[in-house]
Design a protein around this motif. Sequence first.
Motif, mmCIF file in Angstrom:
data_model
loop_
_atom_site.group_PDB
_atom_site.id
_atom_site.type_symbol
_atom_site.label_atom_id
_atom_site.label_comp_id
_atom_site.label_asym_id
_atom_site.label_seq_id
_atom_site.Cartn_x
_atom_site.Cartn_y
_atom_site.Cartn_z
ATOM 1 N N LYS A 20 0.833 -1.192 0.000
ATOM 2 C CA LYS A 20 0.000 0.000 0.000
ATOM 3 C C LYS A 20 0.874 1.251 0.000
ATOM 4 O O LYS A 20 1.894 1.315 0.701
ATOM 5 C CB LYS A 20 -0.925 0.012 1.212
ATOM 6 C CG LYS A 20 -2.016 -1.041 1.143
ATOM 7 C CD LYS A 20 -2.991 -0.914 2.310
ATOM 8 C CE LYS A 20 -4.131 -1.917 2.187
ATOM 9 N NZ LYS A 20 -5.107 -1.789 3.305
ATOM 10 N N VAL A 21 0.476 2.240 -0.786
ATOM 11 C CA VAL A 21 1.213 3.500 -0.876
ATOM 12 C C VAL A 21 0.219 4.652 -0.914
ATOM 13 O O VAL A 21 -0.960 4.470 -1.232
ATOM 14 C CB VAL A 21 2.106 3.559 -2.139
ATOM 15 C CG1 VAL A 21 3.233 2.531 -2.061
ATOM 16 C CG2 VAL A 21 1.275 3.356 -3.402
ATOM 17 N N MET A 22 0.702 5.840 -0.579
ATOM 18 C CA MET A 22 -0.058 7.068 -0.761
ATOM 19 C C MET A 22 0.566 7.828 -1.918
ATOM 20 O O MET A 22 1.789 8.003 -1.968
ATOM 21 C CB MET A 22 -0.041 7.928 0.499
ATOM 22 C CG MET A 22 -0.807 7.342 1.676
ATOM 23 S SD MET A 22 -2.589 7.137 1.347
ATOM 24 C CE MET A 22 -3.105 8.860 1.095
ATOM 25 N N SER B 278 -4.807 6.818 -1.947
ATOM 26 C CA SER B 278 -4.080 5.584 -1.653
ATOM 27 C C SER B 278 -4.082 4.659 -2.866
ATOM 28 O O SER B 278 -4.912 4.785 -3.775
ATOM 29 C CB SER B 278 -4.719 4.864 -0.465
ATOM 30 O OG SER B 278 -6.054 4.469 -0.768
ATOM 31 N N GLY B 279 -3.149 3.723 -2.850
ATOM 32 C CA GLY B 279 -3.062 2.768 -3.939
ATOM 33 C C GLY B 279 -2.125 1.637 -3.582
ATOM 34 O O GLY B 279 -1.810 1.415 -2.409
ATOM 35 N N PHE B 280 -1.681 0.917 -4.614
ATOM 36 C CA PHE B 280 -0.789 -0.220 -4.438
ATOM 37 C C PHE B 280 0.389 -0.082 -5.395
ATOM 38 O O PHE B 280 0.241 0.415 -6.514
ATOM 39 C CB PHE B 280 -1.509 -1.535 -4.733
ATOM 40 C CG PHE B 280 -2.703 -1.795 -3.860
ATOM 41 C CD1 PHE B 280 -2.566 -2.456 -2.651
ATOM 42 C CD2 PHE B 280 -3.969 -1.377 -4.245
ATOM 43 C CE1 PHE B 280 -3.667 -2.703 -1.842
ATOM 44 C CE2 PHE B 280 -5.079 -1.621 -3.454
ATOM 45 C CZ PHE B 280 -4.925 -2.292 -2.247
ATOM 46 N N ALA C 30 -1.135 1.478 -8.861
ATOM 47 C CA ALA C 30 -2.565 1.525 -9.160
ATOM 48 C C ALA C 30 -3.214 2.329 -8.051
ATOM 49 O O ALA C 30 -3.188 1.932 -6.878
ATOM 50 C CB ALA C 30 -3.142 0.126 -9.225
ATOM 51 N N VAL C 31 -3.777 3.479 -8.415
ATOM 52 C CA VAL C 31 -4.284 4.441 -7.434
ATOM 53 C C VAL C 31 -5.805 4.446 -7.470
ATOM 54 O O VAL C 31 -6.415 4.522 -8.544
ATOM 55 C CB VAL C 31 -3.733 5.848 -7.721
ATOM 56 C CG1 VAL C 31 -4.129 6.816 -6.607
ATOM 57 C CG2 VAL C 31 -2.214 5.808 -7.877
ATOM 58 N N ASP D 144 8.179 8.966 -8.663
ATOM 59 C CA ASP D 144 7.874 9.318 -7.276
ATOM 60 C C ASP D 144 7.337 10.734 -7.121
ATOM 61 O O ASP D 144 6.736 11.062 -6.091
ATOM 62 C CB ASP D 144 9.120 9.158 -6.407
ATOM 63 C CG ASP D 144 9.515 7.706 -6.191
ATOM 64 O OD1 ASP D 144 8.629 6.831 -6.334
ATOM 65 O OD2 ASP D 144 10.692 7.447 -5.878
ATOM 66 N N SER D 145 7.551 11.588 -8.126
ATOM 67 C CA SER D 145 7.079 12.974 -8.028
ATOM 68 C C SER D 145 5.579 13.102 -8.258
ATOM 69 O O SER D 145 4.997 14.151 -7.972
ATOM 70 C CB SER D 145 7.817 13.860 -9.048
ATOM 71 O OG SER D 145 7.302 13.682 -10.366
ATOM 72 N N ILE D 146 4.950 12.066 -8.785
ATOM 73 C CA ILE D 146 3.525 12.140 -9.139
ATOM 74 C C ILE D 146 2.681 12.181 -7.873
ATOM 75 O O ILE D 146 2.800 11.331 -6.987
ATOM 76 C CB ILE D 146 3.129 10.938 -10.006
ATOM 77 C CG1 ILE D 146 3.808 11.055 -11.390
ATOM 78 C CG2 ILE D 146 1.611 10.842 -10.152
ATOM 79 C CD1 ILE D 146 3.569 9.864 -12.290
ATOM 80 N N VAL D 147 1.816 13.198 -7.783
ATOM 81 C CA VAL D 147 0.916 13.356 -6.646
ATOM 82 C C VAL D 147 -0.469 13.758 -7.149
ATOM 83 O O VAL D 147 -0.616 14.699 -7.928
ATOM 84 C CB VAL D 147 1.433 14.380 -5.623
ATOM 85 C CG1 VAL D 147 2.623 13.831 -4.863
ATOM 86 C CG2 VAL D 147 1.818 15.699 -6.279
#
Length: 246
Positions: free
Chosen positions: A151-153, A158-160, A206-207, A238-241
């Motif tokens: 799991k990631v933010m 949130s996503g995977f 995958a968000v 990693d910069s994608i938000v």
Amino acid sequence: MWTSNRPSRATHGGRSHPIGVAVAVLGCIGLSACTAAEAPSPASTTEARTVAPFPESGVIDAGTYLVTGYPVPFEITVPDGWVTYDGSGLGKDDPDLPDEWDVAVTFWPATHVPTDACAWRGALVQVDPTAKAFVDAMTAQASTVSTPPVKVMVGDYSGFEFDHAVESDVDITDCDGGMLCINSNLAQDCDGRGYRNVGEHDTYRAVDLNGECAVIVLGQPHGSIDPALTREARAIFDSIVFRSDK
């Protein structure tokens, strides 16, 4: 190869200085004309923040851009030397390798995932539009292997995240169309991500965007890519938000 058929706000707030205010008041008492010090207006302390739209194609200037291809837009920060295409990704070639788009960060829809990436014709299955459904289909796919999703933010959502690669004993020349079809936006043909050599591998995010799935991919078709280029691509990834306030 890729087969395909979208500065933080700076607030300059000042601290209060009681001693300085007292001196100013005493000075006013002794003067016949004294102009009261005015506090800066909020408009003068906050700089308006604008983000340029992500270019549709061509060499991109270094900077931060807004991508609007998903239900929720996201920001992406790019260094010099990267090229965009169709507004759905960007890539950069390693000059020491002959293939173009040796590293790519892409963000296009992936609505169908074949049950077997090698025998993919007639096996492109539409998945539910959620991050979990996409991850479940990808990690269950035959002829490929995946790392356990974590799991990631990604900004406010949130996503995977997981890695995906070719199964070690697969002979790609025996696969439908001489390629592995990893995912697609069509039921009849593979217009999304395809592998043509055993060294290709991806990192997926995958968000979950309020019930819709956004798929972001960091793809590398060679194990011998310059590590500096790989680090640069990872920094973009990693910069994608995703921003809930956009």
